[in-house]
Design a protein around this motif. Structure first.
Motif, PDB file in Angstrom:
ATOM      1  N   LYS A  61     -19.543 -18.002   9.523  1.00  0.00           N
ATOM      2  CA  LYS A  61     -19.652 -16.819   8.768  1.00  0.00           C
ATOM      3  C   LYS A  61     -18.533 -17.197   7.351  1.00  0.00           C
ATOM      4  N   ARG A  62     -19.345 -16.922   6.384  1.00  0.00           N
ATOM      5  CA  ARG A  62     -18.853 -17.276   5.020  1.00  0.00           C
ATOM      6  C   ARG A  62     -17.396 -16.805   4.688  1.00  0.00           C
ATOM      7  N   VAL A  63     -17.124 -15.609   5.362  1.00  0.00           N
ATOM      8  CA  VAL A  63     -15.606 -14.934   5.214  1.00  0.00           C
ATOM      9  C   VAL A  63     -14.783 -15.584   5.961  1.00  0.00           C
ATOM     10  N   SER A  64     -15.000 -16.665   6.592  1.00  0.00           N
ATOM     11  CA  SER A  64     -14.097 -17.376   7.604  1.00  0.00           C
ATOM     12  C   SER A  64     -13.317 -18.469   6.926  1.00  0.00           C
ATOM     13  N   ALA A  65     -13.004 -18.385   5.480  1.00  0.00           N
ATOM     14  CA  ALA A  65     -12.352 -19.525   4.755  1.00  0.00           C
ATOM     15  C   ALA A  65     -10.853 -19.855   5.737  1.00  0.00           C
ATOM     16  N   CYS A  66     -10.882 -21.150   5.670  1.00  0.00           N
ATOM     17  CA  CYS A  66      -9.506 -21.605   6.627  1.00  0.00           C
ATOM     18  C   CYS A  66      -8.791 -22.638   5.513  1.00  0.00           C
ATOM     19  N   ALA A  67      -9.511 -22.988   4.371  1.00  0.00           N
ATOM     20  CA  ALA A  67      -8.792 -23.865   3.480  1.00  0.00           C
ATOM     21  C   ALA A  67      -9.478 -23.824   2.200  1.00  0.00           C
ATOM     22  N   VAL A  68      -8.704 -23.770   1.276  1.00  0.00           N
ATOM     23  CA  VAL A  68      -9.043 -23.649  -0.179  1.00  0.00           C
ATOM     24  C   VAL A  68      -8.311 -24.862  -1.204  1.00  0.00           C
ATOM     25  N   GLY A  69      -8.960 -25.422  -1.810  1.00  0.00           N
ATOM     26  CA  GLY A  69      -8.618 -26.475  -2.717  1.00  0.00           C
ATOM     27  C   GLY A  69      -9.318 -26.374  -4.025  1.00  0.00           C
ATOM     28  N   GLY A  70      -8.734 -26.845  -5.106  1.00  0.00           N
ATOM     29  CA  GLY A  70      -9.062 -26.631  -6.404  1.00  0.00           C
ATOM     30  C   GLY A  70      -8.354 -27.228  -7.523  1.00  0.00           C
ATOM     31  N   CYS A  71      -8.893 -27.150  -8.858  1.00  0.00           N
ATOM     32  CA  CYS A  71      -8.242 -27.856  -9.939  1.00  0.00           C
ATOM     33  C   CYS A  71      -8.821 -27.182 -11.146  1.00  0.00           C
ATOM     34  N   VAL A  72      -8.030 -27.222 -12.011  1.00  0.00           N
ATOM     35  CA  VAL A  72      -7.960 -26.542 -13.429  1.00  0.00           C
ATOM     36  C   VAL A  72      -8.383 -27.608 -14.286  1.00  0.00           C
ATOM     37  N   ILE A  73      -9.699 -27.480 -15.077  1.00  0.00           N
ATOM     38  CA  ILE A  73     -10.137 -28.477 -15.887  1.00  0.00           C
ATOM     39  C   ILE A  73      -9.941 -27.879 -17.491  1.00  0.00           C
ATOM     40  N   THR A  91      -3.720 -28.502 -10.281  1.00  0.00           N
ATOM     41  CA  THR A  91      -4.252 -28.644  -8.794  1.00  0.00           C
ATOM     42  C   THR A  91      -3.776 -27.790  -7.945  1.00  0.00           C
ATOM     43  N   PHE A  92      -4.367 -27.277  -6.857  1.00  0.00           N
ATOM     44  CA  PHE A  92      -3.963 -26.307  -6.006  1.00  0.00           C
ATOM     45  C   PHE A  92      -4.609 -26.496  -4.533  1.00  0.00           C
ATOM     46  N   SER A  93      -3.726 -26.405  -3.545  1.00  0.00           N
ATOM     47  CA  SER A  93      -4.659 -26.532  -2.190  1.00  0.00           C
ATOM     48  C   SER A  93      -3.815 -25.903  -1.049  1.00  0.00           C
ATOM     49  N   THR A  94      -4.682 -25.010   0.039  1.00  0.00           N
ATOM     50  CA  THR A  94      -3.774 -24.412   0.886  1.00  0.00           C
ATOM     51  C   THR A  94      -4.496 -24.129   1.989  1.00  0.00           C
ATOM     52  N   LEU A  95      -3.893 -24.190   3.307  1.00  0.00           N
ATOM     53  CA  LEU A  95      -4.859 -23.609   4.280  1.00  0.00           C
ATOM     54  C   LEU A  95      -4.878 -21.988   4.189  1.00  0.00           C
ATOM     55  N   LEU A  96      -5.607 -21.393   4.864  1.00  0.00           N
ATOM     56  CA  LEU A  96      -5.719 -20.012   4.836  1.00  0.00           C
ATOM     57  C   LEU A  96      -5.940 -19.634   6.358  1.00  0.00           C
ATOM     58  N   MET A  97      -5.240 -18.425   6.827  1.00  0.00           N
ATOM     59  CA  MET A  97      -5.712 -17.702   7.653  1.00  0.00           C
ATOM     60  C   MET A  97      -6.970 -17.034   7.705  1.00  0.00           C
ATOM     61  N   PRO A  98      -8.168 -17.156   8.556  1.00  0.00           N
ATOM     62  CA  PRO A  98      -9.187 -16.517   8.225  1.00  0.00           C
ATOM     63  C   PRO A  98      -9.182 -15.023   9.025  1.00  0.00           C
ATOM     64  N   PRO A  99      -9.915 -14.230   8.553  1.00  0.00           N
ATOM     65  CA  PRO A  99      -9.708 -12.790   9.242  1.00  0.00           C
ATOM     66  C   PRO A  99     -10.067 -12.609  10.706  1.00  0.00           C
ATOM     67  N   THR A 100     -10.808 -13.793  11.249  1.00  0.00           N
ATOM     68  CA  THR A 100     -11.042 -13.818  12.384  1.00  0.00           C
ATOM     69  C   THR A 100     -10.411 -15.167  13.279  1.00  0.00           C
ATOM     70  N   ASP A 101     -10.038 -15.178  14.400  1.00  0.00           N
ATOM     71  CA  ASP A 101      -9.323 -16.253  14.990  1.00  0.00           C
ATOM     72  C   ASP A 101     -10.410 -17.334  15.619  1.00  0.00           C
ATOM     73  N   TYR A 102     -11.723 -17.053  15.458  1.00  0.00           N
ATOM     74  CA  TYR A 102     -12.742 -17.886  16.217  1.00  0.00           C
ATOM     75  C   TYR A 102     -12.860 -19.136  15.046  1.00  0.00           C
ATOM     76  N   PHE A 103     -12.731 -20.234  15.615  1.00  0.00           N
ATOM     77  CA  PHE A 103     -12.926 -21.685  15.024  1.00  0.00           C
ATOM     78  C   PHE A 103     -14.197 -22.235  15.718  1.00  0.00           C
ATOM     79  N   ALA A 104     -15.362 -22.549  15.132  1.00  0.00           N
ATOM     80  CA  ALA A 104     -16.282 -23.159  15.852  1.00  0.00           C
ATOM     81  C   ALA A 104     -16.148 -24.523  15.906  1.00  0.00           C
TER      82      ALA A 104
END
Length: 159
Positions: free
Chosen positions: A15-27, A35-48
Motif C-alpha cells: 500500500k502506497r500509504v505505508s511509508a516507513c522511511a523518507v529521505g531527501g535533499c534540496v538542490i 539533506t534529510f532522512s527519517t524513519l516513519l511510523m506507517p498508519p498500519t503496523d503490517y510490514f510485508a
C-alpha cells in the motif's frame, strides 16, 4: 534558481500509504545544499516480508518514529510550490496517497528522473537507478535506502 527537492520513500507493504522511511535533499544552483532522512511510523503496523527483505526496515525500528502527519507540517514550506523529483512515479504515488490519507493539500511540480534519463541517455539495458548511476560513474551507494536513493536521484538529475 528555485529549490528542487529530491525525495525517496520506502514502504512497509504494497500500500502506497505505508511509508516507513523518507529521505531527501534540496538542490539549489545545481548543488545538493541540504539533506534529510527519517524513519516513519506507517498508519498500519503490517510490514510485508517482501518489503522488509528489500529495505530491511522492521516494525521495531519505527516504533518511536514520527508519522507523516507529525513530520509534514515542518517540511511543508520546503515543498509547497516547488519542484519535487524522484526516480519513478512510485514516490509520487506515495506522496499523493499520504496527502489523501492525512487530509493534506499541497501544490508542487513533479519531475520523474527515470523518464528524464530515458530521454537523455538512450540505449541502456534498463533504466533502474543503479544502472543509470553506474553509467554516470556513481557506483557506491545502498539501493532501497530512502536517503541513499534520494541522494542518487539528485546526483543523476544534476548530471
Amino acid at each position: 534558481m528555485n529549490s528542487i527537492i529530491a525525495i525517496d520513500f520506502e514502504t512497509a507493504n504494497p500500500k502506497r500509504v505505508s511509508a516507513c522511511a523518507v529521505g531527501g535533499c534540496v538542490i539549489r544552483d545545481g548543488e545538493i545544499k541540504e539533506t534529510f532522512s527519517t524513519l516513519l511510523m506507517p498508519p498500519t503496523d503490517y510490514f510485508a516480508p517482501i518489503n522488509v527483505g528489500i529495505h530491511g526496515i522492521t516494525p521495531e525500528m519505527v516504533k518511536d518514529a514520527p508519522t507523516f502527519a507529525d513530520l509534514f507540517p515542518t517540511y511543508r514550506d520546503r515543498v509547497e510550490n516547488r519542484t519535487i523529483i524522484s526516480y519513478s512515479k512510485f514516490d509520487l504515488s506515495v506522496i499523493k496517497n499520504l496527502f489523501q490519507h492525512y487530509g493534506f493539500e499541497c501544490d508542487f511540480n513533479y519531475v520523474d528522473v527515470c523518464e528524464m534519463a530515458k530521454e537523455k541517455i538512450p540505449g541502456l539495458k534498463n533504466y533502474k537507478l543503479p544502472t543509470v548511476a553506474k553509467h554516470l560513474g556513481f557506483e557506491d551507494y545502498k539501493h532501497h535506502h530512502a536517503f541513499e536513493d534520494a541522494m542518487m536521484c539528485a546526483r543523476v538529475f544534476i548530471a
